[in-house]
Design an enzyme around this catalytic site. Structure first.
Site, short mmCIF file in Angstrom:
data_model
loop_
_atom_site.label_atom_id
_atom_site.label_comp_id
_atom_site.label_asym_id
_atom_site.label_seq_id
_atom_site.Cartn_x
_atom_site.Cartn_y
_atom_site.Cartn_z
N CYS A 1 0.82 -1.23 0.00
CA CYS A 1 0.00 0.00 0.00
C CYS A 1 0.85 1.27 0.00
O CYS A 1 0.41 2.31 -0.46
CB CYS A 1 -0.93 0.01 1.21
SG CYS A 1 -2.07 -1.37 1.19
N HIS B 1 -3.56 7.14 0.90
CA HIS B 1 -3.86 5.80 0.37
C HIS B 1 -5.28 5.46 0.79
O HIS B 1 -5.65 5.64 1.96
CB HIS B 1 -2.85 4.80 0.93
CG HIS B 1 -3.33 3.38 0.83
ND1 HIS B 1 -3.75 2.82 -0.36
CD2 HIS B 1 -3.48 2.40 1.77
CE1 HIS B 1 -4.14 1.57 -0.14
NE2 HIS B 1 -3.98 1.30 1.14
N ASN C 1 -10.15 -0.58 -2.27
CA ASN C 1 -8.74 -0.35 -1.95
C ASN C 1 -7.90 -0.91 -3.10
O ASN C 1 -7.88 -2.12 -3.31
CB ASN C 1 -8.43 -1.06 -0.63
CG ASN C 1 -6.99 -0.90 -0.18
OD1 ASN C 1 -6.09 -0.75 -1.00
ND2 ASN C 1 -6.77 -0.97 1.12
N1 ACO Z 1 -19.43 -9.46 5.41
C1 ACO Z 1 -20.11 -9.76 6.52
N2 ACO Z 1 -19.53 -10.19 7.65
C2 ACO Z 1 -18.18 -10.29 7.66
C3 ACO Z 1 -17.41 -10.00 6.54
C4 ACO Z 1 -18.07 -9.55 5.37
N3 ACO Z 1 -17.42 -9.23 4.25
N4 ACO Z 1 -16.11 -10.17 6.85
C5 ACO Z 1 -16.08 -10.58 8.12
N5 ACO Z 1 -17.32 -10.67 8.60
C6 ACO Z 1 -17.76 -11.07 9.94
C7 ACO Z 1 -16.72 -11.81 10.71
O1 ACO Z 1 -16.72 -13.17 10.36
C8 ACO Z 1 -17.16 -11.56 12.14
O2 ACO Z 1 -18.21 -12.44 12.44
P1 ACO Z 1 -18.32 -13.08 13.92
O3 ACO Z 1 -18.51 -11.91 14.83
O4 ACO Z 1 -19.51 -13.96 13.79
O5 ACO Z 1 -17.02 -13.80 14.14
C9 ACO Z 1 -17.76 -10.17 12.10
O6 ACO Z 1 -18.03 -9.91 10.70
C10 ACO Z 1 -16.85 -9.10 12.62
O7 ACO Z 1 -15.56 -9.33 12.10
P2 ACO Z 1 -14.36 -8.40 12.47
O8 ACO Z 1 -13.13 -8.85 11.77
O9 ACO Z 1 -14.33 -8.22 13.96
O10 ACO Z 1 -14.87 -7.09 11.78
P3 ACO Z 1 -14.45 -5.63 12.08
O11 ACO Z 1 -15.61 -4.92 12.61
O12 ACO Z 1 -13.15 -5.56 12.79
O13 ACO Z 1 -14.20 -5.11 10.60
C11 ACO Z 1 -12.40 -4.65 9.09
C12 ACO Z 1 -13.22 -5.72 9.77
C13 ACO Z 1 -13.30 -3.82 8.18
C14 ACO Z 1 -11.33 -5.30 8.23
C15 ACO Z 1 -11.80 -3.78 10.20
O14 ACO Z 1 -11.04 -4.55 11.08
C16 ACO Z 1 -10.97 -2.68 9.67
O15 ACO Z 1 -11.48 -1.67 9.29
N6 ACO Z 1 -9.63 -2.90 9.65
C17 ACO Z 1 -8.71 -2.02 9.06
C18 ACO Z 1 -7.96 -2.76 8.04
C19 ACO Z 1 -8.24 -2.31 6.68
O16 ACO Z 1 -9.03 -1.45 6.38
N7 ACO Z 1 -7.51 -2.85 5.77
C20 ACO Z 1 -7.59 -2.42 4.44
C21 ACO Z 1 -6.51 -2.98 3.69
S1 ACO Z 1 -4.95 -2.80 4.41
C22 ACO Z 1 -4.42 -1.30 4.05
O17 ACO Z 1 -4.66 -0.77 2.98
C23 ACO Z 1 -3.63 -0.61 5.03
#
Ligand code: ACO
Length: 333
Positions: free
Chosen positions: A115, A260, A290
Site C-alpha cells: 500500500c 492511500h 482499496n
Molecule cells: N461481510 C459480513 N460479515 C463479515 C465480513 C463480510 N465481508 N467479513 C467478516 N465478517 C464477519 C466476521 O466473520 C465476524 O463475524 P463473527 O462476529 O460472527 O465472528 C464479524 O463480521 C466481525 O468481524 P471483524 O473482523 O471483527 O470485523 P471488524 O468490525 O473488525 O471489521 C475490518 C473488519 C473492516 C477489516 C476492520 O477490522 C478494519 O477496518 N480494519 C482495518 C484494516 C483495513 O481497512 N484494511 C484495508 C486494507 S490494508 C491497508 O490498505 C492498510
C-alpha cells in the site's frame, strides 16, 4: 540541486463494476456491512485477456505522458509499484516495454512496498532526479488483486475491500525554487509482516504451492484487520507530521491530503486527527475499493481532474500498509 515536479497525471480503471450487492450473491455479506466498515460501494474487476498489471499501468502512463506534453521517448526511467506483478518474474516495469514504445531500452525498477508502494516509488524517483541521473521519470502504481482473494465466505473478510486499477505520474527535473517534491519520509516495521501478508507462492517451503494449500486456504492473503486499523490511524498522522516538521510547515498549511485509500474509516480518522476539513481530504474508496499501490495516483489524478489541485498548493500524500510499510510525501504544486 533540481527538484522533481509532477507534470502529468493519469489513471485507468477496468470496465467491470462490481457492487456490494453483486458480492452478496457470492458470499454471506451485505451492502450495509461493507459500507459501514469500509465506505466501499463498488469496485472494479479486471478482465482476463484484456487487463494486466502492466497493460493497465501503461494506459495510465500514456495518459500522464500526454498530459505532461511529452512523448514516450522522453521518459528516462520507470519506477513501478505493485504487489500483484503480471509474472513472479520479471517485474511489471519491464513488461511496460511490451505496451509502450519508449524507443530506448530505459531502465525499469519494480517496488515491493504494497500500500505504501507509490510513496516509495515517488521517493526513489525523486532521488534519481535530485542527483541528476535522470530528468524525466514515469512513476506507476498498478494492481490486479481481485483474483488473489476468494469470493466466498472463507475469503469475505478481505475480498470485499480490494479492487483493481492503475495510476501514473510523470516526474520531471525542475529548477523552479520551492516547487515540486519538498520531502519524502519512509518507514518500515518488518516485525509486523505477518499481520497483513500472503505467504505463497513464497520461497520458504520446499514446495511453493501444492493442491492441499487450496483446500486449507493457505494461498489466500491474511489480514489482522483490527491491528492494521490501530497502526494505520497512528502512523498516517505521525508520518505526515514528520514531513511537515522537516519543512517547517503546519497541518493547516496542507491544501489537500491524498491518502492511500485503505478504508474510509481510516481516512476520516486521519483527517480528524490532523484537524483537516472534509474538503481537504480526498476519498474515492466508495467507487474503487482499496487499490493498494494504485490508490494514491488514482486519487491524485481524479482530484487534479476535478480542479482540486492548483498551482502553489501544498499536497500531502501518505500511505500505510503491509510490511508494515508507511510513508509520506509533501509536494508544492
Ligand atoms: N461481510 C459480513 N460479515 C463479515 C465480513 C463480510 N465481508 N467479513 C467478516 N465478517 C464477519 C466476521 O466473520 C465476524 O463475524 P463473527 O462476529 O460472527 O465472528 C464479524 O463480521 C466481525 O468481524 P471483524 O473482523 O471483527 O470485523 P471488524 O468490525 O473488525 O471489521 C475490518 C473488519 C473492516 C477489516 C476492520 O477490522 C478494519 O477496518 N480494519 C482495518 C484494516 C483495513 O481497512 N484494511 C484495508 C486494507 S490494508 C491497508 O490498505 C492498510
Amino acid at each position: 540541486m533540481p527538484a522533481s515536479k509532477i507534470i502529468g497525471v493519469g489513471m485507468y480503471l477496468p470496465e467491470e463494476v462490481v457492487t456490494n450487492d453483486d458480492l452478496t450473491k457470492l458470499m454471506d455479506t451485505s451492502d450495509q456491512w461493507i459500507q459501514e466498515r469500509t465506505g466501499i460501494k463498488e469496485r472494479r474487476f479486471f478482465k482476463e485477456g484484456v487487463d494486466t498489471v502492466s497493460s493497465m499501468g501503461a494506459k495510465a502512463s500514456l495518459m500522464a505522458i500526454e498530459r505532461a506534453g511529452k512523448k514516450p521517448e522522453d521518459i528516462d526511467f520507470i519506477v513501478f509499484a505493485t504487489l500483484s506483478a503480471d509474472y513472479c518474474f520479471p517485474g511489471s516495469g519491464a513488461l511496460m516495454q511490451q505496451h509502450i514504445d519508449f524507443k530506448r531500452n530505459i531502465g525499469a525498477l519494480d517496488i515491493r512496498a504494497q500500500c505504501a508502494g507509490f510513496i516509495y516509488a515517488l521517493s526513489v524517483a525523486d532521488q534519481y532526479i535530485k542527483t541528476g541521473m535522470y530528468k524525466t521519470i514515469l512513476v506507476v502504481g498498478s494492481e490486479v488483486q481481485t483474483n488473489v482473494f476468494e469470493l466466498s465466505n472463507r475469503g469475505r473478510d478481505m475480498s470485499v475491500i480490494f479492487g483493481d486499477g492503475a495510476g501514473a505520474v510523470v516526474l520531471e527535473a525542475s529548477e523552479e525554487t520551492g516547487k515540486g517534491i519538498l520531502t519524502t519520509k519512509l518507514h518500515t516495521d518488518g516485525r509486523s509482516a505477518e499481520e497483513l501478508y500472503l505467504e505463497h507462492p513464497g520461497s520458504r517451503r520446499k514446495q511453493r504451492f501444492n493442491p492441499t494449500m487450496i483446500e486449507t486456504g493457505e494461498l489466500l492473503p491474511h489480514m489482522n484487520g483490527k491491528h492494521v486499523f490501530i497502526n494505520a490511524v497512528k502512523y498516517f498522522p505521525e508520518v505526515i507530521r514528520e514531513a511537515l516538521a522537516d519543512q517547517n510547515l503546519k497541518e493547516e498549511d496542507i491544501s489537500l491530503l491524498v491518502p492511500h485509500q485503505a478504508n474510509a474509516r481510516i481516512t476520516v480518522a486521519v483527517g480528524k486527527e490532523l484537524n483537516l476539513p472534509d474538503e481537504k481530504v480526498v476519498s474515492n474508496i466508495h467507487k474503487y475499493g482499496n487499490t493498494t499501490a494504485a490508490s494514491i495516483p488514482i486519487a491524485l489524478c481524479e482530484a487534479w481532474q476535478d480542479g482540486r489541485v492548483k498551482e502553489g498548493d501544498l499536497i500531502a500524500l501518505a500511505a500505510f500498509g503491509s510490511g508494515f510499510m508507511w510513508g509520506s510525501a509533501l509536494i508544492r504544486w
